[in-house]
Design a protein around this motif. Sequence first.
Motif: not given
Length: 360
Positions: A104-126
């Motif tokens: 699981d960790a390897a899969i999630v790490a790869a997803a974050i590496l490939a889509h980090e810019a898209e995922l960062l705004p998800w931290l902006d609000g609850p």
Amino acid sequence: MVQGYQFIDINAKGEGIVVAAFDNQVAYCTQAGATVTARVVAALRDLLERGEPGQLFDALRNWPGAPLADALPLRLAGGIHALHLKGAEPALAAIYEDRAGVDDAAIVAAAILAHEAELLPWLDGPPQTNEAGRSSNFIAAMLWLASKGLPPRFQCLEIGSSAGINLMIDRYRYDLAGVQVGPEPGAMGFKPEWQGNPPPAQQIEIVSTKGCDVAPVDLTDPDQALRLKAYIWPEHTVRFERMAAAIAEAGKSPPDLVQMNAADFIEAELAKPQVAGTTRVLMHSIVWQYVPEDQQARVTQAMEAAGAMATPERPLAWIALEANRVLHLHELVVRYWPGGGEPVMLARAHPHGASIDWRA
């Protein structure tokens, strides 16, 4: 009590608290039978602990707020679920289909590496955890209020309305331990598992509904609807069905929803004239923890000041379905004026409306 919880101040801050927040979320998801969501959050926790590099993980480790109060794990879990829902990261299917024997960790790490810019705004609000099933609690509380002699015609004000799904409360059908409320068949039907005595059988009417949110969601916008779906735990298939019904209903007639913070909204609405023979109600569910403390104080002050002026012809009530952070349970609590305004715990309830343990 949820097994595995660490009893930490919800407003605590610091890197160690970030990891504890992820641990607590894993424990809660596991207890709730949300094994897939628990796997995603556990993978994120493992990556944090092993020092996974990157801008997103730096943002998590250096989180300036209180990660427990901010529901930090669910912010990022929502973003990862969105990647899966739109097919942007096929490898995630191994987790979301709950397959065994995968890293699981390897899969999630790869997803974050490939889509980090898209995922960062998800931290902006609850998280936007808009759930129609919670409206059963509001209806049960209104039945109880009507049994106390308050006018059974309710003018409903909701804070933290998200997409306004609970503002369409009068369009749904409820079976609360045999007590029937709402149109037949209704845009949705709810029959929560019930413990205890039934609620009072009363005739009630929802006169109006209006809500606010700091970042309201437009259900008729496919991109915004996808974001809302991403916060639904994938194990809860019935919630996806409800979301589809809510989207269809909003397309017919959108809920009355404005972009405002909770304090500004309540102060403005309470200042408006109230029709005699109606009960004005503030209602909210799983949102209070996201309201800043200064706004909580303003809402409370405004409600208590208005309550002091309430009359039998123009009463005021406050219905809240929120977490008891000591017991790690969700409670349905009501205050009303005239009547003292003392909090009354009516029920303990599932946060998504699956069950109600009536205590009134």
